[in-house]
Design a protein around this motif. Structure first.
Motif, short mmCIF file in Angstrom:
data_model
loop_
_atom_site.label_atom_id
_atom_site.label_comp_id
_atom_site.label_asym_id
_atom_site.label_seq_id
_atom_site.Cartn_x
_atom_site.Cartn_y
_atom_site.Cartn_z
N GLY A 193 36.19 8.10 15.90
CA GLY A 193 35.56 9.18 16.85
C GLY A 193 33.81 9.05 16.59
O GLY A 193 33.74 8.98 15.93
N ALA A 194 33.37 8.85 18.02
CA ALA A 194 31.80 8.77 17.70
C ALA A 194 31.31 9.04 19.16
O ALA A 194 30.83 8.84 20.11
N GLY A 195 31.68 10.04 19.72
CA GLY A 195 31.62 11.02 20.54
C GLY A 195 30.20 12.19 20.17
O GLY A 195 29.98 12.50 19.24
N GLY A 196 30.31 13.59 21.50
CA GLY A 196 29.15 14.67 20.86
C GLY A 196 29.36 14.97 19.43
O GLY A 196 28.40 15.51 18.51
N VAL A 197 30.99 15.63 19.26
CA VAL A 197 31.24 16.14 18.13
C VAL A 197 30.88 15.29 17.05
O VAL A 197 30.47 15.90 15.47
N ALA A 198 30.89 13.86 16.77
CA ALA A 198 30.61 13.36 15.86
C ALA A 198 29.58 12.88 15.29
O ALA A 198 29.61 12.73 14.46
N GLN A 199 28.57 13.06 16.23
CA GLN A 199 27.41 13.21 16.32
C GLN A 199 26.52 14.52 15.33
O GLN A 199 26.47 13.82 14.57
N VAL A 200 27.00 15.35 15.15
CA VAL A 200 27.01 15.98 14.18
C VAL A 200 27.38 16.65 13.17
O VAL A 200 26.93 16.60 12.33
#
Ligand code: NDP
Length: 410
Positions: free
Chosen positions: A8-15
C-alpha cells in the motif's frame, strides 16, 4: 534483520515507511509495493527528503496487484522479506495473508478484511475471514498479527493492560476523538468511499453478553477527555469490539467515535438525498453515474489535508471493573498532534497513530519478542514491550486512575 515489505502507498503507508526508515538498522532492507508504483516512489522520495533512513540501506518501490496472491508470493521471494506490513486497502488482506502463509513470513495488518462487493462486514468480523486461517498460520509457524494500528491495535493492548489491573472487567469503552481542524468546509479524513461505508451500515456493540444493533448517530454520549476536553462521541461499529468481546464475553464492549454537528448534518443530508449510494443512477442526459463516486470526486483529496491540519487526537479506553471487591475505573490513552506528525513524517495525526504501531510490532517480531508463530489479535500479545516501545517512538501512553495521571511504563 528480517527485511520488511510494506504493501500500500496511502496515508498510513507514508507513516509506516518513515518510521521503518528511522529503524532500518534493526529492520534491514525496506520495500514498498502498491498498485500505483508512482505513489510508492513518492513515499520513498519523501523519506530521503527528510533524511529519515537511520543507516544507509535499501528502500525500493514495486508495482503490485495485491489481490493476486501469486504476485505477492513472487515479490516476497524476490525481495527476501520476512515481515510484511499490509497497509493497503482492506480488500487485499486475505490475498496478502495467504501469500505470507505460503512463504512462511510474518504478516500484519491494521483493519479487518472487507469483501469489495459488500457494503460493510457484519459480526463476527474476524470470524468471517481471518480466524478461518488461524490453523494454517499455526501449521506454517507464521506470525500474523491482526489489526495492529491504533484502533484496532493499541486500544486492544490498553484493554489487556487493564485486565492486569483488575480482578474482573465489566466494561470497555473505546473512545476515538479527533479534535483537529483541517480548515476545509467539509472533508473526510480517509477515502470517502471507505469512510462513509463505515457509517451507513448497522452499528454493532457487545452488551449484556450479546450483539446489539443500532444505527449511526443514534446513541451519543459526552466523554471528558484529557487535553481535548469534553467531547460528544457516538456508538460506532468497529473491528476490535469483536475480538475484545471474544476475550471478555462478560464485559460490555463499545466503540465511540467523536463527530461534530457539522459532520453529522452534512452526512445526513448526503445520505437522505441518496448521494452516498453505490447504486448507479442515470441522469436526464443519459449519463450513468454512481452517486458516492461523484461525492468523492468533488470532496477534497484526504491526502491534501495534512499540511494544514492542526490540533490533537485523543484515543483511549475507559475500563471499569472490580479489584478486591471494590469498583475501579481507569482511562488508558494517547494524545497525538497533527502538526507534529506532519513535521516528522509528512502525514496527519490519524495516519500517524495508525502507522507507528505496525512498525513497533515489526521491531518486536524482528527482536523475537512478538514472534509467536501463530495468528494473534493484539490483546493476545504481552502489551508491556509494545507500550514501552511506542513511548520511545512517538506514541506515548498515559494512564489516568484514582491516584492521578501518569506516563504508563513497564
Ligand atoms: P489509502 O486509501 O490512503 O491507501 C490504500 C493503498 O492501498 C493505496 O495506495 C492503494 O493503491 C493500495 N491498494 C489498493 N488496492 C490495491 C491492490 N489491489 N494492490 C496493491 N495496492 C492496492 O488508505 P490508508 O493509508 O488511509 O489506510 C490503509 C489501511 O489502514 C486501511 O486498511 C485502513 O482501513 C487502515 N487504517 C487503520 C487504522 C487503525 O488505527 N487501525 C486507522 C486508519 C486506517 P492506489 O493508490 O493505487 O489506489
Amino acid at each position: 534483520k528480517r527485511n520488511v515489505l510494506i504493501i500500500g502507498a496511502g496515508g498510513v503507508a507514508q507513516v509506516v515507511a518513515h518510521k521503518a526508515a528511522q529503524h532500518n538498522d534493526r529492520l534491514g532492507d525496506l520495500h514498498i509495493a502498491s498498485r500505483t508504483v508512482a505513489k510508492a516512489e513518492a513515499i520513498i522520495e519523501s523519506v530521503h527528503a527528510k533524511d529519515a533512513m537511520k543507516v544507509p540501506g535499501v528502500f525500493q518501490a514495486h508495482a503490485l496487484d495485491a489481490m493476486d496472491t501469486a504476485a505477492v508470493v513472487a515479490l516476497i521471494k524476490a525481495t527476501g522479506c520476512q515481515i510484511v506490513i499490509n497497509v493497503g486497502s482492506p480488500f487485499v488482506n486475505m490475498t496478502v495473508l495467504d501469500a505470507c502463509i505460503q512463504t512462511g513470513v510474518a504478516y500484519m495488518d491494521t483493519a479487518i478484511h472487507e469483501d469489495a462487493g459488500k457494503i460493510c462486514e457484519a459480526p463476527p468480523w474476524y470470524g468471517n475471514y481471518e480466524w478461518k486461517r488461524r490453523e494454517a498460520c499455526k501449521a506454517a509457524g507464521v506470525t500474523a498479527i491482526l489489526g495492529v494500528g491504533f484502533d484496532p491495535g493499541v486500544v486492544n493492548a490498553y484493554a489487556r493492560v487493564a485486565e492486569g489491573l483488575m480482578d474482573s472487567i465489566e466494561s470497555i469503552d473505546i473512545v476515538d476523538i479527533n479534535a483537529g481542524s483541517h480548515g476545509k468546509w467539509f472533508s473526510t479524513n480517509f477515502d470517502p468511499e471507505i469512510n462513509f461505508r463505515e457509517f451507513t451500515g448497522t452499528v454493532y456493540s457487545w452488551q449484556n453478553g450479546a450483539w446489539q444493533s443500532n444505527t449511526m448517530f443514534e446513541v451519543g454520549q459526552t466523554f471528558d477527555m484529557p487535553v481535548v476536553g469534553a467531547q460528544k462521541a457516538y456508538l460506532t461499529g468497529h473491528d476490535e469490539v469483536h475480538s475484545l468481546s471474544a476475550r471478555y464475553p462478560q464485559a460490555d464492549v463499545r466503540f465511540w467515535m467523536g463527530f461534530g454537528d457539522h459532520y453529522i448534518n452534512v452526512f445526513t443530508v448526503l445520505k437522505n438525498l441518496g448521494l452516498l449510494s453505490e447504486q448507479p443512477v442515470t441522469t436526464a442526459e443519459g449519463l450513468e453515474v454512481i452517486p458516492l463516486k461523484v461525492v468523492k470526486a468533488v470532496l477534497p483529496d484526504p491526502a491534501s489535508l495534512a499540511p494544514d491540519y492542526t490540533g490533537k487526537t485523543c484515543i483511549g479506553d475507559f475500563v471499569k471493573g472490580t479489584k478486591d471487591g471494590k469498583p475501579v475505573e481507569v482511562l488508558i490513552y494517547n494524545v497525538a498532534d497533527h502538526k507534529d506528525a506532519y513535521t516528522e513524517v509528512g502525514a496527519q495525526g490519524i495516519s500517524y497513530t495508525a502507522g507507528v504501531p505496525p512498525v513497533a510490532a515489526a521491531l518486536l517480531i524482528a527482536d523475537g519478542i512478538w514472534d509467536v508463530g501463530t495468528m494473534a489479535n493484539v490483546e493476545d500479545m504481552d502489551p508491556a514491550p509494545f507500550i514501552n516501545l511506542l513511548n520511545d517512538i512517538g506514541l506515548p501512553t498515559r494512564i489516568k486512575e484514582a491516584a492521578g495521571d501518569r506516563l504508563l511504563e513497564f
